[in-house]
Design an enzyme around this catalytic site. Structure first.
Site, PDB file in Angstrom:
ATOM      1  N   ASP A  92      47.219  -9.076   5.561  1.00  0.00           N
ATOM      2  CA  ASP A  92      46.949  -7.666   5.878  1.00  0.00           C
ATOM      3  C   ASP A  92      46.626  -6.928   4.580  1.00  0.00           C
ATOM      4  O   ASP A  92      47.519  -6.681   3.763  1.00  0.00           O
ATOM      5  CB  ASP A  92      48.185  -7.049   6.555  1.00  0.00           C
ATOM      6  CG  ASP A  92      47.943  -5.619   6.971  1.00  0.00           C
ATOM      7  OD1 ASP A  92      47.279  -5.400   7.998  1.00  0.00           O
ATOM      8  OD2 ASP A  92      48.400  -4.707   6.255  1.00  0.00           O
ATOM      9  N   GLU A  94      45.607  -3.871   2.092  1.00  0.00           N
ATOM     10  CA  GLU A  94      45.599  -2.410   1.951  1.00  0.00           C
ATOM     11  C   GLU A  94      44.445  -2.086   1.010  1.00  0.00           C
ATOM     12  O   GLU A  94      44.113  -2.893   0.115  1.00  0.00           O
ATOM     13  CB  GLU A  94      46.922  -1.881   1.384  1.00  0.00           C
ATOM     14  CG  GLU A  94      48.145  -2.202   2.236  1.00  0.00           C
ATOM     15  CD  GLU A  94      48.062  -1.719   3.681  1.00  0.00           C
ATOM     16  OE1 GLU A  94      47.461  -0.648   3.915  1.00  0.00           O
ATOM     17  OE2 GLU A  94      48.590  -2.407   4.566  1.00  0.00           O
ATOM     18  N   ASP A 201      40.000  -6.597   8.329  1.00  0.00           N
ATOM     19  CA  ASP A 201      40.325  -7.227   7.047  1.00  0.00           C
ATOM     20  C   ASP A 201      39.301  -8.279   6.623  1.00  0.00           C
ATOM     21  O   ASP A 201      38.785  -8.237   5.499  1.00  0.00           O
ATOM     22  CB  ASP A 201      41.714  -7.885   7.119  1.00  0.00           C
ATOM     23  CG  ASP A 201      42.810  -6.878   7.439  1.00  0.00           C
ATOM     24  OD1 ASP A 201      43.518  -6.441   6.535  1.00  0.00           O
ATOM     25  OD2 ASP A 201      42.932  -6.505   8.635  1.00  0.00           O
ATOM     26  N   HIS A 260      52.325   0.287   6.474  1.00  0.00           N
ATOM     27  CA  HIS A 260      51.174   0.303   5.558  1.00  0.00           C
ATOM     28  C   HIS A 260      51.467  -0.305   4.193  1.00  0.00           C
ATOM     29  O   HIS A 260      50.693  -0.121   3.258  1.00  0.00           O
ATOM     30  CB  HIS A 260      50.579   1.712   5.420  1.00  0.00           C
ATOM     31  CG  HIS A 260      50.104   2.272   6.725  1.00  0.00           C
ATOM     32  ND1 HIS A 260      49.089   1.702   7.462  1.00  0.00           N
ATOM     33  CD2 HIS A 260      50.537   3.349   7.444  1.00  0.00           C
ATOM     34  CE1 HIS A 260      48.906   2.403   8.575  1.00  0.00           C
ATOM     35  NE2 HIS A 260      49.770   3.402   8.594  1.00  0.00           N
ATOM     36  N   ASP A 265      53.643  -5.211   6.446  1.00  0.00           N
ATOM     37  CA  ASP A 265      52.809  -5.308   7.660  1.00  0.00           C
ATOM     38  C   ASP A 265      52.588  -6.785   8.007  1.00  0.00           C
ATOM     39  O   ASP A 265      52.705  -7.186   9.169  1.00  0.00           O
ATOM     40  CB  ASP A 265      51.447  -4.631   7.450  1.00  0.00           C
ATOM     41  CG  ASP A 265      51.530  -3.097   7.520  1.00  0.00           C
ATOM     42  OD1 ASP A 265      52.602  -2.573   7.854  1.00  0.00           O
ATOM     43  OD2 ASP A 265      50.502  -2.442   7.232  1.00  0.00           O
TER      44      ASP A 265
END
Ligand code: AMP
Ligand code: MG
Ligand code: MG
Length: 289
Positions: A92, A94, A201, A260, A265
């Site tokens: 995941d 960011e 992603d 987040h 996550d």
């Protein structure tokens, strides 16, 4: 590799130097030939096919038409696995962001995690996760909005690595963990599947940044296919979900960690996958590019 939209069984067989076996337009023979294509692709050390999801019941059929896979061999080399994989690798990203959203703002990855769910032990292996902060180069100063949203500080990205280095470190980690060998470009060693929450992603975020930054090479295992847990959830339970929070809720799981945070996550997505497997998940839609 297969860079055409008009791909069919015959074209794939030709490309792999295989002959069609059996009668054309016979469903069973077509299925056997598709299975032969899969087997041939898995034998090729080019890393484009990372996961084998084969129904054990199919192996004897294959054995009759494929010269390389006699039943004993097929069974010896293709043990049955949970959902066809030994490891789910949950990722995941960011990324940098602005508020309000602005389409011309080029987003860059700032946190790059991968969490491992071992399907043999059904443990989320927290001891050797992959986790790096990445230093953005187009917009090196994070907006206060981004830091508030993700919890990622300016100091963390300032001491982060470049995306190029992050990808190299990720590859080294994949080798160290025994998922791939060190042969170029990539040879799968274990059966693994990357899992994300949404297609952003690996379909948008990483490929777009690679396009915008010449010189970056994306490893095949990060772009050729992945599992979108939201699609799997919909297929399994018939419930469309907006995000991780609603899946956790539906599965009676309490969110853990900071929302987040890429690492937290990823761990929460891993908990969703684990619960779904425990609830009998066997097969899933696969997203490919
Ligand atoms: P997520 O995996 O949901 O934490 O989000 C990945 C990235 O999408 C974040 O690092 C942000 O760049 C962006 N993002 C997520 N949620 C929002 C939001 N509410 N507003 C703006 N950007 C967001
Ligand atoms: Mg996400
Ligand atoms: Mg996230």
């Amino acid at each position: 590799f297969f860079n055409t939209r008009r791909l069919n069984v015959q074209l794939m067989l030709d490309w792999l130097h295989l002959k069609f076996v059996g009668a054309e337009h016979c469903g069973l023979d077509d299925a056997r030939n598709i299975a032969r294509i899969l087997i041939e692709m898995l034998k090729r050390p080019d890393g484009h096919c990372t996961v084998l999801h084969i129904n054990d019941g199919l192996a004897p059929h294959l054995a009759t038409s494929h010269p390389f896979s006699r039943p004993s061999q097929a069974r010896a080399t293709l043990p049955s696995t949970v959902c066809g994989v030994d490891y789910f690798l949950i990722l995941d990203f960011e990324a940098t962001c602005v508020d309000p959203p602005n389409h011309s703002f080029q987003r860059e990855i700032i946190e790059f995690p991968t969490v491992v769910l071992n399907t043999q032990t059904m443990e989320i292996e927290t001891t050797d996760e992959f986790h790096v902060f990445v230093k953005p180069d187009l917009n090196p100063v994070l907006t206060p909005f981004c830091t508030t949203l993700t919890g990622i500080t300016q100091a963390q990205v300032d001491s982060g690595v470049s995306l190029k280095t992050a990808l190299e470190m990720h590859r080294e980690w994949m080798i160290r963990r025994g998922f791939i060998t060190d042969q170029y470009p990539v040879t799968p060693k274990a059966r693994f599947a990357f899992v994300t929450c949404g297609d952003w992603d690996l379909e948008v975020c990483l490929p777009t940044e690679m396009l915008n930054k010449p010189g970056l090479q994306c490893p095949p295992y990060l772009v050729h296919g992945w599992l979108n847990i939201k699609k799997i959830f919909k297929a399994r339970y018939g419930i469309g979900v907006s995000g991780m929070g609603s899946m956790l809720k539906q599965l009676n799981l309490v969110p853990e960690g900071r929302p987040h945070s890429g690492l937290h996550d990823s761990r929460n997505i891993a908990r969703i996958v684990k619960k779904m497997v425990q609830e009998g998940l066997k097969a899933y839609p696969w997203t490919t590019k």
